[in-house]
Write a protein that holds these residues in place. Structure first.
Motif: not given
Ligand SMILES: [Zn+2]
Length: 241
Positions: A170-186, A196-205
């Protein structure tokens, strides 16, 4: 500074007409100089930009010590010694709080991990800023107050819960992004019926290991989970009806 970011609504606090800078949503300092092109920027006011910068400055000095990603090790070698030289007191605190423990799981090789004297709330608060900025950058979705945002470190069970939630069709738009060769991913997903109802997963370093404030347990986290909701008032316009 580009006119593009002046006199606009501040994405973070939502006040109209007050922006005076283009804030890099994921601080440039997270990345090696060669990886800093085309990072997301949004209009921000001086107050929000300063508060966010304060969090970034502390974390950028400390985070790479607890990271497991190869890019983080590189960043540590290349950039952190200079930062520590400029911040002698933090350097002393780091050395005093430094701890090395052996962590492992049954049936797997033991791995040495360094534990950081870092308040986890600083990380989650920065993630709350970043989800607001990224939601605007990618979707023009407004997560500023009175919308509610909340970020927390994953518990082991929390990661599985997130995957189940994220898999919901049921979610609509999705993101799967990686910056700096995986240094920061979300990763993120947005409710098609409530922007304005969203969910996120951040992976830092590539994940962090840190001790919380005094008296808090050690946190081992591969990622930060975050979610946003429309303001409670907007959610229940006909409460009791
Ligand atoms: Zn602001």
């Amino acid at each position: 500074m580009s006119k593009r970011y002046r006199g606009k609504r501040c994405v973070y606090c939502g006040r109209p007409g007050v922006s005076d800078t283009g804030d890099h949503v994921v601080a440039r300092g997270f990345f090696l100089p060669s990886e800093r092109a085309d990072l997301p920027q949004v209009p921000a006011c001086a107050r929000c930009n300063n508060e966010k910068s304060r969090l970034e400055h502390h974390l950028l000095t400390v985070l790479p010590f607890g990271a497991r990603h190869a890019a983080a090790a590189h960043t540590l070698d290349e950039m952190v010694p200079g930062r520590l030289q400029k911040n002698a007191r933090l350097h002393r605190d780091l050395l005093a709080g430094w701890d090395t423990r052996w962590l492992g799981a049954y049936g797997q090789p033991w791995v040495e991990q360094r534990i950081l004297p870092l308040d986890s709330r600083l990380v989650t608060h920065l993630c709350e800023f970043m989800m607001i900025g990224l939601a605007w950058y990618h979707w023009q979705a407004d997560l500023a107050p009175p919308s509610q945002v909340r970020a927390e470190f994953f518990s082991p069970g929390g990661a599985a819960t997130f995957e189940t939630l994220f898999a919901n069709q049921r979610w609509g738009a999705r993101l799967d992004e990686s910056l700096g060769g995986g240094t920061f991913a979300y990763r993120a997903a947005q409710d098609p019926n409530a922007p304005s109802r969203t969910i996120w997963r951040f992976a830092i370093y590539g994940g962090l290991v840190m001790s919380g404030a005094a008296g808090q347990p050690t946190i081992q986290a591969d990622a930060v989970f975050a979610l946003s909701n429309p303001s409670p008032r907007g959610l229940n316009p006909v409460q009791g009806a």
